[in-house]
Design an enzyme around this catalytic site. Structure first.
Site, short mmCIF file in Angstrom:
data_model
loop_
_atom_site.label_atom_id
_atom_site.label_comp_id
_atom_site.label_asym_id
_atom_site.label_seq_id
_atom_site.Cartn_x
_atom_site.Cartn_y
_atom_site.Cartn_z
N GLU A 1 -9.60 -1.08 64.80
CA GLU A 1 -9.71 -1.36 63.36
C GLU A 1 -8.62 -0.61 62.62
O GLU A 1 -7.76 0.05 63.23
CB GLU A 1 -11.07 -0.90 62.86
CG GLU A 1 -11.32 0.60 63.07
CD GLU A 1 -12.75 1.03 62.84
OE1 GLU A 1 -13.54 0.22 62.33
OE2 GLU A 1 -13.08 2.19 63.16
N THR B 1 -20.22 0.89 50.41
CA THR B 1 -19.31 0.88 49.27
C THR B 1 -19.13 -0.56 48.83
O THR B 1 -18.59 -1.38 49.58
CB THR B 1 -17.96 1.51 49.65
OG1 THR B 1 -18.19 2.80 50.22
CG2 THR B 1 -17.08 1.66 48.41
N LYS C 1 -22.31 2.15 59.47
CA LYS C 1 -21.49 2.96 58.56
C LYS C 1 -22.20 4.28 58.29
O LYS C 1 -22.75 4.53 57.22
CB LYS C 1 -21.24 2.20 57.26
CG LYS C 1 -20.01 2.70 56.51
CD LYS C 1 -19.36 1.61 55.71
CE LYS C 1 -18.01 2.08 55.16
NZ LYS C 1 -17.37 1.05 54.34
#
Length: 263
Positions: A166, A23, A133
């Site tokens: 995270e 992204t 990812k």
């Protein structure tokens, strides 16, 4: 490279989350941190053994898409492609490539101070998938469903062993006695491109960065805390709901200033 406008119902990305995505933030027709995005994509594709289009072709297609999208977000999805029933992948896959355009993030959220919460969900450890990812985001979907309060911008995630990993859509840094700390991502989590960018910037400034296994108590003892994300930059954490507050610290401001527009 031809980006698809639809996927076949047999696509393995749909069935198994068998793929990757990036992204990317577009500003003035240019993709921020494109080299880092492509580097992570290549690393993930290598881990999953998914062939990618030639890198020059991929880069050119992304840059062309950004030219027609002055400010906004590009999402690139690469799956292993269509396949028959069952987990065994085709020996010679024909990957699917999808490119989506989204509006830009709200300008007033970029680098803005935030309130966060601690999520109940714990992230599972899986070192084979750590850092990349990949498309299977169910843990993050479930974590993000835990709150709807618009005053809370992010949720922090611990793993099943109790280590800080995270945020749901960000990486975490904290400062103690002038030193910068961030969780290691060798067991789980996503190695964000802005995380890498901040670490490189800190190194240039002579700021020591330590990656390691940190628990919630380590975070609560910090002098400063901030989050990183390729869309929203560096966001200082001013409150962890139910735990404590922080001021926006000098080291955080120093890094924001050094990163400039890329933050």
């Amino acid at each position: 490279m031809r980006a698809l406008s639809s996927l076949p119902l047999t696509d393995r990305g749909l069935h198994y989350g068998d793929g990757l995505f990036e992204t990317m933030r577009v500003v003035d027709g240019h993709i921020r941190l494109l080299d880092r995005h492509l580097g992570r994509l290549v690393a993930g594709a290598g881990r999953l053994a998914i062939p990618l289009p030639p890198m020059d072709t991929l880069r050119s297609s992304l840059e062309h898409a950004a030219e027609g999208h002055r400010d906004g977000v590009l999402k690139l999805i690469v799956t292993r492609g269509a396949g028959g029933r069952g987990y065994l992948p085709d020996e010679h896959p024909d990957p699917s490539v999808v490119l989506l355009r989204y509006p830009a993030v709200a300008p007033d959220t970029i680098n803005a101070p935030v309130t966060v919460r601690l999520c109940d969900l714990r992230i599972a450890r899986q070192p084979v998938l750590a850092g990349i990812k990949h498309l299977n985001r169910l843990e993050y979907v479930m974590a993000r469903a835990e709150w709807r309060d618009p005053a809370i911008a992010e949720g922090l995630l611990l793993d099943t062993s109790g280590y800080l990993i995270e945020g749901v859509v960000s990486n975490v840094f904290f400062v103690r006695e002038g030193r910068l700390f961030t969780p290691g991502l060798h067991q789980c989590g996503v190695a964000g491109v802005m995380r890498a960018h901040v670490m490189a910037c800190a190194e240039r400034l002579g700021i020591r960065v330590e990656e390691g296994g940190w628990r919630l108590d380590d975070l609560l003892c910090a002098d400063e805390v901030f989050l990183t994300n390729s869309q929203s930059g560096m966001r200082p954490v001013v409150r962890l709901s139910g735990h404590r507050t922080w001021a926006v610290g000098d080291l955080t401001r120093q890094l924001q200033l050094a990163l400039g527009a890329d933050a």
